[in-house]
Design an enzyme around this catalytic site. Structure first.
Site, PDB file in Angstrom:
ATOM      1  N   GLU A 113      -8.819  -0.570  -7.516  1.00  0.00           N
ATOM      2  CA  GLU A 113      -8.143   0.766  -7.360  1.00  0.00           C
ATOM      3  C   GLU A 113      -7.197   0.933  -8.337  1.00  0.00           C
ATOM      4  O   GLU A 113      -7.014   0.139  -9.454  1.00  0.00           O
ATOM      5  CB  GLU A 113      -7.167   0.454  -6.217  1.00  0.00           C
ATOM      6  N   ARG A 280      -0.679   5.827  -9.890  1.00  0.00           N
ATOM      7  CA  ARG A 280      -0.416   6.954  -8.968  1.00  0.00           C
ATOM      8  C   ARG A 280       0.449   8.089  -9.421  1.00  0.00           C
ATOM      9  O   ARG A 280       0.468   9.231  -9.393  1.00  0.00           O
ATOM     10  CB  ARG A 280       0.107   6.596  -7.633  1.00  0.00           C
ATOM     11  N   HIS A 341       4.319   9.607   0.436  1.00  0.00           N
ATOM     12  CA  HIS A 341       3.338   8.614   0.798  1.00  0.00           C
ATOM     13  C   HIS A 341       4.030   7.004   1.072  1.00  0.00           C
ATOM     14  O   HIS A 341       3.652   6.697   2.059  1.00  0.00           O
ATOM     15  CB  HIS A 341       2.368   8.421  -0.344  1.00  0.00           C
ATOM     16  N   ARG A 376       5.120   1.400  -6.613  1.00  0.00           N
ATOM     17  CA  ARG A 376       4.249   0.276  -5.944  1.00  0.00           C
ATOM     18  C   ARG A 376       2.818   0.478  -6.610  1.00  0.00           C
ATOM     19  O   ARG A 376       2.282   1.312  -6.498  1.00  0.00           O
ATOM     20  CB  ARG A 376       4.247   0.728  -4.667  1.00  0.00           C
TER      21      ARG A 376
HETATM   22  C1  LIG Z   1      -2.458   7.153   4.969  1.00  0.00           C
HETATM   23  C2  LIG Z   1      -2.081   5.838   4.327  1.00  0.00           C
HETATM   24  C3  LIG Z   1      -2.784   5.262   3.815  1.00  0.00           C
HETATM   25  C4  LIG Z   1      -2.219   3.940   3.083  1.00  0.00           C
HETATM   26  N1  LIG Z   1      -3.288   3.116   2.647  1.00  0.00           N
HETATM   27  C5  LIG Z   1      -2.896   1.775   2.176  1.00  0.00           C
HETATM   28  C6  LIG Z   1      -3.884   0.791   1.677  1.00  0.00           C
HETATM   29  O1  LIG Z   1      -4.954   1.020   1.599  1.00  0.00           O
HETATM   30  N2  LIG Z   1      -3.275  -0.361   1.369  1.00  0.00           N
HETATM   31  C7  LIG Z   1      -1.989  -0.717   1.632  1.00  0.00           C
HETATM   32  O2  LIG Z   1      -1.490  -1.843   1.139  1.00  0.00           O
HETATM   33  N3  LIG Z   1      -1.170   0.276   2.130  1.00  0.00           N
HETATM   34  C8  LIG Z   1      -1.195   1.681   2.369  1.00  0.00           C
HETATM   35  N4  LIG Z   1      -0.463   2.509   3.060  1.00  0.00           N
HETATM   36  C9  LIG Z   1       0.691   1.889   3.121  1.00  0.00           C
HETATM   37  C10 LIG Z   1       1.043   0.789   4.294  1.00  0.00           C
HETATM   38  O3  LIG Z   1      -0.009   1.425   5.127  1.00  0.00           O
HETATM   39  C11 LIG Z   1       2.376   0.871   4.901  1.00  0.00           C
HETATM   40  O4  LIG Z   1       3.266   0.581   3.680  1.00  0.00           O
HETATM   41  C12 LIG Z   1       2.317  -0.378   5.820  1.00  0.00           C
HETATM   42  O5  LIG Z   1       1.196  -0.216   6.658  1.00  0.00           O
HETATM   43  C13 LIG Z   1       3.744  -0.098   6.423  1.00  0.00           C
HETATM   44  O6  LIG Z   1       3.863  -1.348   7.307  1.00  0.00           O
HETATM   45  P1  LIG Z   1       5.153  -1.392   8.188  1.00  0.00           P
HETATM   46  O7  LIG Z   1       4.710  -2.554   9.143  1.00  0.00           O
HETATM   47  O8  LIG Z   1       6.229  -1.830   7.180  1.00  0.00           O
HETATM   48  O9  LIG Z   1       5.316   0.041   9.054  1.00  0.00           O
HETATM   49  P2  LIG Z   1       4.438   0.676   9.948  1.00  0.00           P
HETATM   50  O10 LIG Z   1       3.037   0.162  10.072  1.00  0.00           O
HETATM   51  O11 LIG Z   1       4.734   2.148   9.520  1.00  0.00           O
HETATM   52  O12 LIG Z   1       5.080   0.550  11.489  1.00  0.00           O
HETATM   53  C14 LIG Z   1       6.393   0.761  11.645  1.00  0.00           C
HETATM   54  C15 LIG Z   1       6.543   0.786  13.170  1.00  0.00           C
HETATM   55  O13 LIG Z   1       7.986   0.896  13.482  1.00  0.00           O
HETATM   56  C16 LIG Z   1       8.016   1.679  14.714  1.00  0.00           C
HETATM   57  N5  LIG Z   1       9.222   2.273  14.630  1.00  0.00           N
HETATM   58  C17 LIG Z   1       9.789   3.183  13.859  1.00  0.00           C
HETATM   59  N6  LIG Z   1      11.042   3.509  13.945  1.00  0.00           N
HETATM   60  C18 LIG Z   1      11.293   2.978  15.145  1.00  0.00           C
HETATM   61  C19 LIG Z   1      12.220   2.928  16.131  1.00  0.00           C
HETATM   62  N7  LIG Z   1      13.458   3.910  15.819  1.00  0.00           N
HETATM   63  N8  LIG Z   1      12.317   2.539  17.041  1.00  0.00           N
HETATM   64  C20 LIG Z   1      11.344   1.759  17.521  1.00  0.00           C
HETATM   65  N9  LIG Z   1      10.052   1.508  16.707  1.00  0.00           N
HETATM   66  C21 LIG Z   1      10.306   2.177  15.594  1.00  0.00           C
HETATM   67  C22 LIG Z   1       6.842   2.495  14.611  1.00  0.00           C
HETATM   68  O14 LIG Z   1       6.706   2.941  15.959  1.00  0.00           O
HETATM   69  C23 LIG Z   1       5.624   1.582  14.160  1.00  0.00           C
HETATM   70  O15 LIG Z   1       5.308   0.995  15.235  1.00  0.00           O
HETATM   71  C24 LIG Z   1      -0.949   3.362   3.299  1.00  0.00           C
HETATM   72  C25 LIG Z   1      -0.128   4.336   4.076  1.00  0.00           C
HETATM   73  C26 LIG Z   1      -0.791   5.520   4.755  1.00  0.00           C
HETATM   74  C27 LIG Z   1       0.095   6.472   5.437  1.00  0.00           C
END
Ligand SMILES: Cc1cc2nc3c(=O)[nH]c(=O)nc-3n(C[C@H](O)[C@H](O)[C@H](O)COP(=O)(O)OP(=O)(O)OC[C@H]3O[C@@H](n4cnc5c(N)ncnc54)[C@H](O)[C@@H]3O)c2cc1C
Length: 528
Positions: A113, A280, A341, A376
């Protein structure tokens, strides 16, 4: 009566579930998710997880690529632990049953990537996040110590204001249940794993849950927040009136996709030596500049030279999604635009996820560990969630064991004289206005004047939202609106302070990077 646990985890994405799995070996865990258990950014991740697994790759190379993308602001210690602990975390996921793409001999197939100098992206076709989420949820289901609370929205953190020994400590969270009640969830340790805040902007690749709730709650609780000016815009989101937020992965450019103008001319070579494989921020700004110059509504990502069979096998999800919007990527270039993003800033946290508030940890996208600096590197965020989820679980378990107080005497939520709203239009109007003003004034390219305009409007909106919040009964929409307003305020505040252009923060008033004055994080705390 409050519900009591050892660990209260807000969020069920890669970070929250990684934490929960490990913490469950030490006590009772509650995992709250705002909508269904699997609705989160993690679920939508396409490209994959960056990790040093190839024979010709080295930790130093991954560290160097991460530092280069971060434009001088990465914390080297955070980069080191993430990169060095990455391969074990990925292997652990594979051992849990993650179906990663493999070569004939059985070894992992590694993609490439933008910004990576080696092939190091572990993936499951183009639905890596969905696979990661599936495997982690299934492992959590095998753990009797984990209880899920779906459709439960944390509103604010509970802080100890009474006991003399633990004053200021975070004791858990108040949350809105599916039945519309507000319950108190108490834990010896509370973990923010609430993900990003793409919904602060009008166009985003993020799902609806990404309203920055964790950052807003931590800010209101007094935790330091950093680097919110560094919002990453993904350069290529499918441009179609009905496609709400469909991302066209970076991996397409990694496999040879070419960015073209409507005329068919390529343009990235005019902006960066790596062409379409530039980092990016460079690609997003180049597209933004070309769209402003040409007046076109989108540019195009051309994959037609790679052949239908390859595209269907390597990118089945993107191929199908494009097809559903009548774009056949095997014979026509995909129309794409940039969209908000990834939040590089967040709640300041150390190498074990500890924040500035005792008892509160932050992991994953909500946290600012210093890994990403000013930008990032692609596919480093799933990795960060895995590594920091595990690290925080170790530290949190120690803290819980070491006599972190089991909270008592916490007041229930006080609804005061709040009544039912008869003016829901205020919420929908302010929601639209706020996201639009962030897009127009605090987007990919900024100026002091635009930031000032944004700040004036935001001050008014926040005042109106505050008033509405206290007058009417709490709903999820109002909670989210209040949070995106607080996050918008933090982005504007950080962007206004940084008088230079660096990484993802680009301002026409200060177009150069200024290492003399600005080789540091932008940290904001709420005034007491
Ligand atoms: C389309 C897309 C493609 C991506 N592709 C990549 C990739 O290929 N590789 C990579 O490394 N990263 C990628 N990313 C980024 C990556 O997916 C995220 O940064 C990562 O998944 C975040 O994980 P997390 O556990 O921090 O949060 P999330 O996976 O967003 O989980 C957040 C959680 O918090 C909960 N939540 C939020 N607010 C509250 C609240 N007030 N009360 C209770 N629960 C709450 C939500 O319901 C959810 O369960 C991508 C992101 C997107 C959107």
């Amino acid at each position: 009566m409050p519900l009591r646990f050892d660990f209260v985890v807000l969020g069920g994405g890669v970070a929250g579930l990684s934490f929960a799995l490990k913490a469950a070996e030490h006590g009772q865990v509650a995992v709250l998710t705002k909508r269904s258990r699997d609705e989160c950014n993690t679920h939508y991740a396409q490209g994959g997880i960056a990790s040093v697994l190839a024979a010709d790759d080295t930790f130093e190379s991954h560290i160097e690529d991460t530092l280069t993308a971060g434009a001088g602001l990465c914390h080297r210690d955070a980069v080191e632990v993430t990169v060095r602990e990455g391969p074990a975390a990925v292997r652990e996921l594979a051992a849990l049953g993650a179906d990663f793409a493999r070569r004939r001999g059985g070894e992992l197939e590694l993609g490439r990537e933008g910004g990576h100098s080696k092939r190091r992206i572990v993936h499951s076709g183009d639905i890596t996040g969905r696979e990661v989420e599936r495997v982690l949820l299934s492992a959590c289901d095998d753990q009797k110590n984990i209880t899920f609370f779906p459709d439960t929205t944390a509103i604010d953190l509970v802080r100890d204001r009474q006991s003399s020994h633990g004053q200021g400590r975070v004791l858990g969270a108040y949350a809105l249940t599916p039945a519309g009640k507000i319950e108190t969830y108490l834990g010896r340790v509370t973990v923010l794993a609430t993900g990003g805040a793409g919904k602060v902007y009008l166009y985003t690749t993020n799902p609806d849950v990404a309203t920055g709730d964790g950052v807003a709650m931590a800010y209101r609780a007094g935790a330091p927040i950093a680097n919110m000016e560094f919002y990453q815009f993904h350069p290529t989101c499918l441009y179609h009136p009905e496609a709400k937020s469909f991302l066209v992965s970076e991996a397409l450019r990694g496999e040879g996709g070419k960015l073209r103008l409507r005329s068919g001319e390529t343009f990235m070579e005019r902006y960066h030596a790596l062409g379409a494989l530039a980092p990016r921020d460079v690609v997003a700004r180049a597209i933004d500049a070309e769209l402003k110059r040409t007046g076109d509504e989108s540019v195009f990502l051309d994959m037609t030279h790679l052949g239908r069979t390859f595209l269907m096998e390597r990118f089945p999800n993107i191929y199908a999604a494009c097809k559903a919007f009548n774009v056949d990527m095997a014979v026509q270039p995909i129309p794409v635009v940039p969209a908000a993003h990834y939040m590089c800033g967040g709640v300041v946290s150390d190498l074990d996820g500890r924040t500035g508030c005792p008892g509160l940890y932050a992991i994953g996208e909500v946290a600012c560990t210093g890994l990403h600096g000013a930008n990032r590197l692609a596919s480093n965020s799933l990795l960060e969630g895995l590594v920091f989820g595990a690290r925080a679980a170790r530290a949190g378990a120690e803290e819980a064991k070491g006599g972190a107080p089991s909270p008592g005497g916490v007041p229930d939520w006080d609804a005061g004289a709040a009544g039912d709203s008869d003016e829901s239009v205020v919420v929908s109007h302010n929601w639209d206005e706020l996201r639009r003003l962030m897009w127009n004034y605090v987007g990919i390219v900024r100026t002091g004047k635009r930031l000032m305009r944004a700040r004036r409007r935001l001050d008014l909106l926040r005042e109106e939202i505050r008033e509405y919040y206290w007058r009417f009964k709490v709903t999820r929409d109002v909670v989210e609106l209040r949070n995106i307003a607080d996050v918008a305020h933090l982005v504007v505040e950080c962007a206004t302070r940084r008088k230079e252009s660096r990484g993802l923060h680009c301002t026409l008033d200060y177009p150069e990077r200024d290492d003399h004055n600005w080789l540091r994080d932008t940290v904001v705390s709420r005034e007491p």
